[in-house]
Design a protein around this motif. Structure first.
Motif, PDB file in Angstrom:
ATOM      1  N   UNK A 115       0.813  -1.216   0.000  1.00  0.00           N
ATOM      2  CA  UNK A 115       0.000   0.000   0.000  1.00  0.00           C
ATOM      3  C   UNK A 115       0.847   1.267   0.000  1.00  0.00           C
ATOM      4  N   UNK A 116       2.111   1.180   0.413  1.00  0.00           N
ATOM      5  CA  UNK A 116       2.995   2.351   0.437  1.00  0.00           C
ATOM      6  C   UNK A 116       3.542   2.680  -0.946  1.00  0.00           C
ATOM      7  N   UNK A 117       3.710   1.673  -1.791  1.00  0.00           N
ATOM      8  CA  UNK A 117       4.247   1.902  -3.126  1.00  0.00           C
ATOM      9  C   UNK A 117       5.056   0.730  -3.624  1.00  0.00           C
ATOM     10  N   UNK A 118       5.957   1.021  -4.543  1.00  0.00           N
ATOM     11  CA  UNK A 118       6.793   0.006  -5.186  1.00  0.00           C
ATOM     12  C   UNK A 118       8.171  -0.045  -4.546  1.00  0.00           C
ATOM     13  N   UNK A 119       8.705  -1.252  -4.357  1.00  0.00           N
ATOM     14  CA  UNK A 119      10.101  -1.407  -3.952  1.00  0.00           C
ATOM     15  C   UNK A 119      10.859  -1.868  -5.186  1.00  0.00           C
ATOM     16  N   UNK A 120      11.947  -1.149  -5.497  1.00  0.00           N
ATOM     17  CA  UNK A 120      12.726  -1.416  -6.701  1.00  0.00           C
ATOM     18  C   UNK A 120      14.161  -1.719  -6.297  1.00  0.00           C
ATOM     19  N   UNK A 121      14.774  -2.651  -7.017  1.00  0.00           N
ATOM     20  CA  UNK A 121      16.148  -3.034  -6.753  1.00  0.00           C
ATOM     21  C   UNK A 121      17.004  -2.746  -7.978  1.00  0.00           C
ATOM     22  N   UNK A 122      18.107  -2.029  -7.767  1.00  0.00           N
ATOM     23  CA  UNK A 122      19.148  -1.922  -8.774  1.00  0.00           C
ATOM     24  C   UNK A 122      20.176  -2.994  -8.417  1.00  0.00           C
TER      25      UNK A 122
END
Length: 128
Positions: A94-101
């Motif tokens: 619900x907070x948003x997207x987690x993205x990994x580089x």
């Protein structure tokens, strides 16, 4: 995306490092303090690039270490606003997207900053 940031820092040198050459000991201590850390208004420290100047070696009363005034440059990861980065989605909630580089996994894109029309689970989360 990557920038060099010059910093001056009063560096207390632990006594156990003083058996090494001074520049090597200072670089090791700087890496311990800054490497893989986010520095406010600078970004994520990727590397200690170089040491520009070392002054001091003072031992202050009540301390068991010498303190050096060190001028050095750090290689920082700091993308500019609007820069396009390629990463992998590692999760969403619900907070948003987690993205990994490849080298940095703690990127969170809040729902209110998603592009207009973004949908998750049938519910629109993007837009302003």
């Amino acid at each position: 995306m990557f920038v060099l940031s010059q910093i001056e820092h009063n560096l207390p040198m632990p006594p156990h490092l003083l058996n090494r050459p001074l520049v090597d000991a200072i670089k090791a201590e700087l890496e311990r303090l800054f490497l893989d850390k986010v520095v406010v208004n600078l970004g994520l420290c990727v590397s200690v690039y170089d040491i520009l100047a070392v002054e001091g070696g003072f031992i202050f009363p009540g301390e068991g270490c010498s303190t050096y005034k060190v001028s050095f440059r750090l290689l920082m990861f700091r993308p500019f606003i609007g820069e396009v980065l390629v990463g992998k989605i590692s999760g969403y909630d619900e907070k948003g997207l987690q993205v990994s580089l490849d080298f940095f996994t703690d990127i969170c894109i809040p729902g209110h900053l998603m592009q207009f029309g973004t949908v998750r689970g049938g519910k629109m989360v993007g837009g302003r």
